[in-house]
Design an enzyme around this catalytic site. Structure first.
Site, PDB file in Angstrom:
ATOM      1  N   LYS A 115       0.851  -1.195   0.000  1.00 48.48           N
ATOM      2  CA  LYS A 115       0.000   0.000   0.000  1.00 48.48           C
ATOM      3  C   LYS A 115       0.885   1.243   0.000  1.00 48.48           C
ATOM      4  O   LYS A 115       1.907   1.283   0.706  1.00 48.48           O
ATOM      5  CB  LYS A 115      -0.893   0.027   1.249  1.00 48.48           C
ATOM      6  CG  LYS A 115      -1.872  -1.131   1.292  1.00 48.48           C
ATOM      7  CD  LYS A 115      -2.981  -0.927   0.306  1.00 48.48           C
ATOM      8  CE  LYS A 115      -3.828  -2.178   0.182  1.00 48.48           C
ATOM      9  NZ  LYS A 115      -4.751  -2.140  -0.929  1.00 48.48           N
ATOM     10  N   LYS A 195       1.214  -7.583 -13.089  1.00 46.12           N
ATOM     11  CA  LYS A 195       0.526  -8.769 -12.580  1.00 46.12           C
ATOM     12  C   LYS A 195      -0.994  -8.621 -12.762  1.00 46.12           C
ATOM     13  O   LYS A 195      -1.543  -7.545 -12.448  1.00 46.12           O
ATOM     14  CB  LYS A 195       0.860  -8.913 -11.082  1.00 46.12           C
ATOM     15  CG  LYS A 195       0.166 -10.064 -10.425  1.00 46.12           C
ATOM     16  CD  LYS A 195       0.189  -9.939  -8.906  1.00 46.12           C
ATOM     17  CE  LYS A 195      -0.931 -10.756  -8.315  1.00 46.12           C
ATOM     18  NZ  LYS A 195      -1.255 -10.499  -6.942  1.00 46.12           N
ATOM     19  N   LYS A 198      -7.134  -7.913  -9.404  1.00 45.68           N
ATOM     20  CA  LYS A 198      -8.360  -7.118  -9.303  1.00 45.68           C
ATOM     21  C   LYS A 198      -8.018  -5.690  -8.863  1.00 45.68           C
ATOM     22  O   LYS A 198      -8.624  -4.736  -9.312  1.00 45.68           O
ATOM     23  CB  LYS A 198      -9.346  -7.776  -8.326  1.00 45.68           C
ATOM     24  CG  LYS A 198      -9.983  -9.036  -8.928  1.00 45.68           C
ATOM     25  CD  LYS A 198     -10.688  -9.912  -7.908  1.00 45.68           C
ATOM     26  CE  LYS A 198      -9.862 -11.082  -7.452  1.00 45.68           C
ATOM     27  NZ  LYS A 198     -10.510 -12.084  -6.648  1.00 45.68           N
TER      28      LYS A 198
HETATM   29  P1  TYM Z   1      -6.377 -14.006  -4.076  1.00 47.27           P
HETATM   30  O1  TYM Z   1      -7.848 -14.034  -3.947  1.00 47.27           O
HETATM   31  O2  TYM Z   1      -5.703 -12.695  -4.267  1.00 47.27           O
HETATM   32  O3  TYM Z   1      -5.907 -14.916  -5.285  1.00 47.27           O
HETATM   33  C1  TYM Z   1      -6.325 -16.260  -5.361  1.00 47.27           C
HETATM   34  C2  TYM Z   1      -5.255 -17.130  -5.974  1.00 47.27           C
HETATM   35  O4  TYM Z   1      -4.953 -16.722  -7.313  1.00 47.27           O
HETATM   36  C3  TYM Z   1      -3.559 -16.509  -7.442  1.00 47.27           C
HETATM   37  N1  TYM Z   1      -3.311 -15.399  -8.365  1.00 47.27           N
HETATM   38  C4  TYM Z   1      -2.396 -15.410  -9.333  1.00 47.27           C
HETATM   39  N2  TYM Z   1      -1.539 -16.368  -9.725  1.00 47.27           N
HETATM   40  C5  TYM Z   1      -0.713 -16.060 -10.765  1.00 47.27           C
HETATM   41  N3  TYM Z   1      -0.746 -14.868 -11.424  1.00 47.27           N
HETATM   42  C6  TYM Z   1      -1.616 -13.900 -11.077  1.00 47.27           C
HETATM   43  N4  TYM Z   1      -1.668 -12.757 -11.737  1.00 47.27           N
HETATM   44  C7  TYM Z   1      -2.496 -14.144  -9.966  1.00 47.27           C
HETATM   45  N5  TYM Z   1      -3.464 -13.421  -9.338  1.00 47.27           N
HETATM   46  C8  TYM Z   1      -3.954 -14.206  -8.346  1.00 47.27           C
HETATM   47  C9  TYM Z   1      -3.088 -16.135  -6.037  1.00 47.27           C
HETATM   48  O5  TYM Z   1      -1.709 -16.354  -5.890  1.00 47.27           O
HETATM   49  C10 TYM Z   1      -3.932 -17.054  -5.197  1.00 47.27           C
HETATM   50  O6  TYM Z   1      -3.362 -18.344  -5.139  1.00 47.27           O
HETATM   51  N6  TYM Z   1      -4.437 -14.641   0.394  1.00 47.27           N
HETATM   52  C11 TYM Z   1      -5.137 -15.337  -0.651  1.00 47.27           C
HETATM   53  C12 TYM Z   1      -6.446 -15.972  -0.213  1.00 47.27           C
HETATM   54  C13 TYM Z   1      -6.320 -16.924   0.933  1.00 47.27           C
HETATM   55  C14 TYM Z   1      -5.719 -18.205   0.892  1.00 47.27           C
HETATM   56  C15 TYM Z   1      -5.833 -18.720   2.210  1.00 47.27           C
HETATM   57  C16 TYM Z   1      -5.122 -18.939  -0.119  1.00 47.27           C
HETATM   58  C17 TYM Z   1      -6.740 -16.703   2.199  1.00 47.27           C
HETATM   59  N7  TYM Z   1      -6.470 -17.799   2.984  1.00 47.27           N
HETATM   60  C18 TYM Z   1      -5.321 -20.003   2.541  1.00 47.27           C
HETATM   61  C19 TYM Z   1      -4.620 -20.188   0.207  1.00 47.27           C
HETATM   62  C20 TYM Z   1      -4.724 -20.710   1.508  1.00 47.27           C
HETATM   63  C21 TYM Z   1      -5.416 -14.314  -1.723  1.00 47.27           C
HETATM   64  O7  TYM Z   1      -5.441 -13.154  -1.507  1.00 47.27           O
HETATM   65  O8  TYM Z   1      -5.719 -14.826  -2.892  1.00 47.27           O
END
Ligand code: TYM
Length: 338
Positions: A115, A195, A198
């Site tokens: 941030k 990257k 969202k």
């Molecule tokens: P989130 O919702 O941001 O993203 C979900 C998953 O998608 C992958 N991802 C990507 N991989 C490659 N290139 C990209 N551009 C890209 N954008 C998103 C993320 O690496 C992720 O695997 N913190 C997590 C959510 C979470 C979680 C957990 C995941 C909460 N508790 C426990 C695993 C286990 C997150 O923000 O994902």
């Protein structure tokens, strides 16, 4: 042989995009088909609250995430789907783990450091985000956590907390999780080459209607090389996306066309056709699922009750280890180690 546990989660903050598919959904589908795997896919809706405060959309995107994963091949008869908020045990474990998390560990976490203004943009939910994530993972005894590269640090924190706790109490109550980073750590690029995320508003939603999908693909940034010049595959977002979804032969064909000086418009058309062909069937299935929210809710509720069975046993062991409620047990019907 004890099942190996696979767990992953995707925040319900928008329609799921190609980065989510390649980084998390695709590897989870592959693992879920292997023998002796117990797979959990959950929706971290309380994690979403750190930066997403839109009640109607939260519900819609939660169903959307479940429908997307099912339509792409996660079978609810083999995979346990649940909402984080339906498994309250995770919040108790969150508190417990917080008491084992040095502040310095959180200071180093990148989610909040990204941030621009840490004082005004960062709430305490975001600051302690990795602890709740560790609780999600450790509660279910996860062995494998398929995630994109951006989550690697969170997985290291979860492992670190599990190790600290186990060592301090000389116990094996927590399983040490491993991140499963797909494609040697590739970060899937978005429309502007950064990257796909969202928060950057540069995503390609997996199930965007075809005309919208086409429009987005045609918005992908390209360089200013001359119309018939040779094009560089290494720096081309179109090529990077294409190779993630194509067969080796399709990829070689496009590579050759790049060398021969493909026109950007044709490269975009090739990517659109490739995606649209692959997504047509799953998109129709996704739309059918989205028309039946009761069914999606049922899947989530059945999943939550299965997840809670595991979660409550883990918590019982953790509480026992900590000495929480032990006294009542010893003076009640005799203590027995859970
Ligand atoms: P989130 O919702 O941001 O993203 C979900 C998953 O998608 C992958 N991802 C990507 N991989 C490659 N290139 C990209 N551009 C890209 N954008 C998103 C993320 O690496 C992720 O695997 N913190 C997590 C959510 C979470 C979680 C957990 C995941 C909460 N508790 C426990 C695993 C286990 C997150 O923000 O994902």
């Amino acid at each position: 042989m004890r099942d190996q546990v696979v767990l992953t989660g995707i925040k319900p903050t928008g329609m799921l995009h190609l980065g989510n598919w390649v980084g998390a959904i695709r590897p989870t589908i592959e693992l879920s088909h292997k023998p002796n795997m117990k797979t959990y896919f959950f929706i971290p809706d309380y994690h979403a609250l750190t930066n997403f405060k839109s009640p109607d959309k939260l519900c819609e995107y939660t169903y959307g995430a479940v429908a997307t994963c099912i339509a792409l091949g996660l079978d609810p008869s083999q995979v346990v789907f649940y909402r984080q908020s339906d498994v309250p045990e995770v919040f108790e474990l969150n508190w417990i783990l917080a008491c084992f998390s040095p502040k310095g560990l959180m200071d180093r976490a990148h989610a909040y450091k990204m941030k621009s203004n840490p004082n005004s943009d960062v709430n305490m939910g975001l600051y302690t985000y990795p602890i709740l994530m560790a609780a999600d993972i450790l509660l279910m005894h996860s062995n494998w956590v398929p995630v994109g590269n951006d989550q690697q640090q969170h997985l290291e924190i979860a492992r670190d907390l599990a190790r600290r706790f186990n060592q301090q109490y000389r116990t094996d109550v927590f399983t040490l999780p491993e991140a499963l980073i797909s494609l040697a750590g590739v970060v899937i690029p978005g429309l502007d080459g950064r990257k796909m995320s969202k928060s950057y508003h540069n995503t390609i939603p997996i199930f965007a209607p075809p005309e919208h999908l086409r429009k987005l693909v045609f918005h992908i940034a390209t360089n200013s090389s001359g119309i018939h010049d040779q094009k560089d595959i290494e720096t081309s977002t179109i090529f990077q996306l294409y190779q993630l979804f194509s067969t080796p032969k399709q990829m070689e064909d496009l590579k050759r066309q790049y060398q021969n000086g493909i026109v950007w418009k044709d490269a975009k058309e090739a990517l659109f056709s490739l995606l649209d062909d692959q997504l047509r069937g799953p998109r129709a299935y996704y739309e059918t699922l989205m028309d039946n929210p009761q069914k999606l809710e049922r899947i989530l509720q059945e999943g939550a009750s299965q997840a809670r069975e595991v979660a409550s046993k883990t918590l019982e062991r953790v509480r026992y280890t900590l000495g929480i409620n032990q006294k009542r047990k010893t003076h009640g019907n005799g203590s027995s180690r859970p």
